[in-house]
Design an enzyme around this catalytic site. Structure first.
Site, PDB file in Angstrom:
ATOM      1  N   GLY A 100       0.815  -1.220   0.000  1.00  0.00           N
ATOM      2  CA  GLY A 100       0.000   0.000   0.000  1.00  0.00           C
ATOM      3  C   GLY A 100       0.839   1.256   0.000  1.00  0.00           C
ATOM      4  O   GLY A 100       0.436   2.291   0.536  1.00  0.00           O
ATOM      5  N   GLY A 107       0.696   4.740   3.403  1.00  0.00           N
ATOM      6  CA  GLY A 107       1.969   4.323   2.825  1.00  0.00           C
ATOM      7  C   GLY A 107       2.856   5.489   2.449  1.00  0.00           C
ATOM      8  O   GLY A 107       4.069   5.486   2.721  1.00  0.00           O
ATOM      9  N   SER A 144      -8.338  -1.494  11.609  1.00  0.00           N
ATOM     10  CA  SER A 144      -9.184  -0.302  11.661  1.00  0.00           C
ATOM     11  C   SER A 144     -10.128  -0.392  12.848  1.00  0.00           C
ATOM     12  O   SER A 144     -10.621  -1.476  13.184  1.00  0.00           O
ATOM     13  CB  SER A 144      -9.992  -0.181  10.373  1.00  0.00           C
ATOM     14  OG  SER A 144     -11.040   0.757  10.517  1.00  0.00           O
ATOM     15  N   SER A 145     -10.416   0.768  13.453  1.00  0.00           N
ATOM     16  CA  SER A 145     -11.348   0.788  14.593  1.00  0.00           C
ATOM     17  C   SER A 145     -12.776   0.471  14.169  1.00  0.00           C
ATOM     18  O   SER A 145     -13.638   0.250  15.019  1.00  0.00           O
ATOM     19  CB  SER A 145     -11.301   2.146  15.291  1.00  0.00           C
ATOM     20  OG  SER A 145     -11.628   3.190  14.394  1.00  0.00           O
ATOM     21  N   CYS A 146     -13.027   0.383  12.849  1.00  0.00           N
ATOM     22  CA  CYS A 146     -14.382   0.030  12.411  1.00  0.00           C
ATOM     23  C   CYS A 146     -14.701  -1.435  12.697  1.00  0.00           C
ATOM     24  O   CYS A 146     -15.855  -1.852  12.577  1.00  0.00           O
ATOM     25  CB  CYS A 146     -14.573   0.321  10.926  1.00  0.00           C
ATOM     26  SG  CYS A 146     -13.741  -0.842   9.852  1.00  0.00           S
ATOM     27  N   TYR A 164     -15.835  -4.273   5.006  1.00  0.00           N
ATOM     28  CA  TYR A 164     -14.461  -3.846   5.301  1.00  0.00           C
ATOM     29  C   TYR A 164     -14.054  -4.332   6.693  1.00  0.00           C
ATOM     30  O   TYR A 164     -12.945  -4.850   6.883  1.00  0.00           O
ATOM     31  CB  TYR A 164     -14.388  -2.321   5.214  1.00  0.00           C
ATOM     32  CG  TYR A 164     -13.048  -1.720   5.499  1.00  0.00           C
ATOM     33  CD1 TYR A 164     -12.016  -1.784   4.569  1.00  0.00           C
ATOM     34  CD2 TYR A 164     -12.802  -1.051   6.697  1.00  0.00           C
ATOM     35  CE1 TYR A 164     -10.769  -1.211   4.817  1.00  0.00           C
ATOM     36  CE2 TYR A 164     -11.565  -0.474   6.953  1.00  0.00           C
ATOM     37  CZ  TYR A 164     -10.557  -0.560   6.014  1.00  0.00           C
ATOM     38  OH  TYR A 164      -9.328   0.015   6.275  1.00  0.00           O
ATOM     39  N   LYS A 224     -10.958  -6.903   8.042  1.00  0.00           N
ATOM     40  CA  LYS A 224      -9.957  -6.480   9.023  1.00  0.00           C
ATOM     41  C   LYS A 224      -9.936  -7.406  10.246  1.00  0.00           C
ATOM     42  O   LYS A 224      -8.871  -7.699  10.799  1.00  0.00           O
ATOM     43  CB  LYS A 224     -10.221  -5.030   9.449  1.00  0.00           C
ATOM     44  CG  LYS A 224      -9.971  -4.013   8.340  1.00  0.00           C
ATOM     45  CD  LYS A 224      -8.518  -4.066   7.893  1.00  0.00           C
ATOM     46  CE  LYS A 224      -8.174  -3.038   6.846  1.00  0.00           C
ATOM     47  NZ  LYS A 224      -6.766  -3.148   6.418  1.00  0.00           N
ATOM     48  N   PRO A 250      -5.621   1.724  14.124  1.00  0.00           N
ATOM     49  CA  PRO A 250      -5.669   3.184  14.146  1.00  0.00           C
ATOM     50  C   PRO A 250      -7.107   3.692  14.196  1.00  0.00           C
ATOM     51  O   PRO A 250      -8.031   3.035  13.708  1.00  0.00           O
ATOM     52  CB  PRO A 250      -5.012   3.593  12.819  1.00  0.00           C
ATOM     53  CG  PRO A 250      -4.403   2.353  12.252  1.00  0.00           C
ATOM     54  CD  PRO A 250      -5.186   1.218  12.827  1.00  0.00           C
ATOM     55  N   ASN A 297      -9.661   6.860  12.898  1.00  0.00           N
ATOM     56  CA  ASN A 297      -9.763   7.484  11.583  1.00  0.00           C
ATOM     57  C   ASN A 297      -8.539   8.371  11.333  1.00  0.00           C
ATOM     58  O   ASN A 297      -8.014   8.989  12.259  1.00  0.00           O
ATOM     59  CB  ASN A 297     -11.024   8.353  11.505  1.00  0.00           C
ATOM     60  CG  ASN A 297     -12.284   7.532  11.631  1.00  0.00           C
ATOM     61  OD1 ASN A 297     -12.432   6.505  10.980  1.00  0.00           O
ATOM     62  ND2 ASN A 297     -13.192   7.979  12.486  1.00  0.00           N
ATOM     63  N   LEU A 298      -8.127   8.432  10.080  1.00  0.00           N
ATOM     64  CA  LEU A 298      -6.932   9.187   9.717  1.00  0.00           C
ATOM     65  C   LEU A 298      -7.247  10.226   8.651  1.00  0.00           C
ATOM     66  O   LEU A 298      -8.196  10.093   7.893  1.00  0.00           O
ATOM     67  CB  LEU A 298      -5.857   8.238   9.172  1.00  0.00           C
ATOM     68  CG  LEU A 298      -5.386   7.136  10.115  1.00  0.00           C
ATOM     69  CD1 LEU A 298      -4.559   6.116   9.343  1.00  0.00           C
ATOM     70  CD2 LEU A 298      -4.579   7.710  11.278  1.00  0.00           C
ATOM     71  N   HIS A 328     -12.750  10.098   2.914  1.00  0.00           N
ATOM     72  CA  HIS A 328     -13.276  10.117   4.272  1.00  0.00           C
ATOM     73  C   HIS A 328     -13.736  11.533   4.630  1.00  0.00           C
ATOM     74  O   HIS A 328     -13.627  12.460   3.835  1.00  0.00           O
ATOM     75  CB  HIS A 328     -12.200   9.623   5.244  1.00  0.00           C
ATOM     76  CG  HIS A 328     -11.941   8.155   5.119  1.00  0.00           C
ATOM     77  ND1 HIS A 328     -10.851   7.650   4.453  1.00  0.00           N
ATOM     78  CD2 HIS A 328     -12.644   7.079   5.574  1.00  0.00           C
ATOM     79  CE1 HIS A 328     -10.892   6.326   4.504  1.00  0.00           C
ATOM     80  NE2 HIS A 328     -11.952   5.944   5.169  1.00  0.00           N
ATOM     81  N   LYS A 354     -15.348  20.445   0.265  1.00  0.00           N
ATOM     82  CA  LYS A 354     -16.710  21.005   0.248  1.00  0.00           C
ATOM     83  C   LYS A 354     -16.711  22.469   0.699  1.00  0.00           C
ATOM     84  O   LYS A 354     -17.335  23.336   0.072  1.00  0.00           O
ATOM     85  CB  LYS A 354     -17.580  20.142   1.180  1.00  0.00           C
ATOM     86  CG  LYS A 354     -19.059  20.437   1.203  1.00  0.00           C
ATOM     87  CD  LYS A 354     -19.715  19.383   2.107  1.00  0.00           C
ATOM     88  CE  LYS A 354     -21.183  19.576   2.266  1.00  0.00           C
ATOM     89  NZ  LYS A 354     -21.783  18.520   3.128  1.00  0.00           N
ATOM     90  N   TRP A 374     -24.512  16.048   6.994  1.00  0.00           N
ATOM     91  CA  TRP A 374     -25.336  14.841   7.117  1.00  0.00           C
ATOM     92  C   TRP A 374     -25.686  14.595   8.586  1.00  0.00           C
ATOM     93  O   TRP A 374     -24.804  14.601   9.456  1.00  0.00           O
ATOM     94  CB  TRP A 374     -24.586  13.637   6.575  1.00  0.00           C
ATOM     95  CG  TRP A 374     -24.576  13.559   5.073  1.00  0.00           C
ATOM     96  CD1 TRP A 374     -24.734  14.589   4.191  1.00  0.00           C
ATOM     97  CD2 TRP A 374     -24.397  12.373   4.291  1.00  0.00           C
ATOM     98  NE1 TRP A 374     -24.666  14.127   2.905  1.00  0.00           N
ATOM     99  CE2 TRP A 374     -24.455  12.775   2.929  1.00  0.00           C
ATOM    100  CE3 TRP A 374     -24.194  11.037   4.592  1.00  0.00           C
ATOM    101  CZ2 TRP A 374     -24.316  11.860   1.879  1.00  0.00           C
ATOM    102  CZ3 TRP A 374     -24.048  10.126   3.548  1.00  0.00           C
ATOM    103  CH2 TRP A 374     -24.118  10.534   2.214  1.00  0.00           C
TER     104      TRP A 374
END
Length: 308
Positions: A7, A13, A103-105, A132, A136, A160, A162-163, A176, A184, A199
């Site tokens: 990556g 990366g 990932s924390s997800c 996803y 992980k 990690p 979110n980055l 993200h 935006k 949102w």
């Protein structure tokens, strides 16, 4: 060490490679054309040819909530195949050290925050990025299984938060939250729009760390790999509301309009904050404040992304 980084062209990366010259390691950073992680035979052949001492697995199909909802098959299948191929080949070829980026997800959607490492597979996943997350979880567990079977293997996972940061994607359909909000608000300022929609109610809380800090952590971990826990959260240990992120970006960009809330849109989990207890014990702490990180990311957006 000779380190293979997967990556290498992604945000994480590229941040790792930007920091790497400060350290005395040889970095292998093949493109996806040079090393197709979806081809198990090609992965094994590459490892046999180059014989890395360690692998940092940072490759992945990534995106925001819209991309995850639109392409759950791709997010599950390709991320899982990449993880299984690189981990099994590394183990079979005899690579002793492996740093897996998760990932924390992958924490349960209804888990009580802050999220500790022991919560993996303790509940239902968030549906908006379940594919996803399943991929992980699989790589994280496989690292544990390999270590349990072979005491000569040090295959560990960092989780990690979110980055965001330099080299991020600013495509509204694939990025993200922070890079999407930067673009935006910058475009709204240039178009002299008087209001911007958010949102949901904007009260969901998120933890975002500047990606260069993660790169700094990774090299700290390489120097202290034996002491690092099997699974380790890496983040700030503090979070902010979506509204606060919008307000900080607006301050940095210089946007003076107002915000409205679109309550018909999905918001994902109400909170996702990592427990940094083990991280503190490991002796590392992030360096970059939210305002400074967004400022550096906005400067990158203006100088690099807007001029492509």
């Amino acid at each position: 060490m000779k380190i293979l980084l997967t990556g290498a062209n992604g945000m994480v990366g590229r941040n790792i490679l930007a920091v790497a010259p400060n350290y005395d390691h040889e970095m292998l950073a093949p493109t996806s054309r040079e090393l197709n992680l979806l081809d198990a035979g090609a992965v094994r052949q590459y490892l046999e040819q180059h014989q890395p001492d360690m692998i940092i697995h940072a490759a992945g199909i990534v995106g925001g909530i819209q991309a995850n909802i639109a392409q759950p098959v791709k997010f599950l299948v390709e991320n899982m195949q990449m993880g299984l191929n690189i981990l099994t080949a590394a183990n079979e070829v005899g690579v002793a050290k492996f740093l897996n980026l998760s990932s924390s997800c992958m924490y349960p959607r209804d888990a009580i925050n802050p999220l500790s490492e022991e919560l993996i597979l303790k509940g239902e996943l968030e549906p908006t990025n379940e594919g996803y997350a399943l991929a992980k979880v699989t790589s994280t567990r496989l690292c544990e299984y390999i270590c349990s079977e072979n005491p000569d293997r040090f295959y560990k996972t960092i989780i990690p938060c979110n980055l965001y940061g330099r080299f991020d994607k600013f495509d509204p359909n694939h990025s993200h939250m922070i890079p999407a909000v930067i673009r935006k608000i910058d475009e709204a300022k240039k178009a002299q729009k008087q209001e911007i929609d958010i949102w949901g109610d904007g009260e969901a809380r998120r933890e975002f760390m500047y990606a260069e800090d993660l790169a700094d952590f990774i090299f700290y971990a390489l120097d202290n790999f034996a002491e690092m826990p099997q699974n380790l959260n890496v983040g700030l240990g503090t979070d902010y509301t979506i509204n606060e992120y919008y307000q900080t970006v607006a301050e940095v960009v210089g946007y003076a309009g107002k915000f409205t809330h679109d309550l018909s849109k999905p918001v994902g989990m109400k909170q996702k904050l990592i427990d940094d207890t083990k991280l503190k014990s490991f002796g590392w702490r992030y360096k970059t404040s939210l305002h400074d990180g967004i400022k550096k990311t906005y400067e990158f957006y203006l100088s690099e992304y807007c001029n492509e």
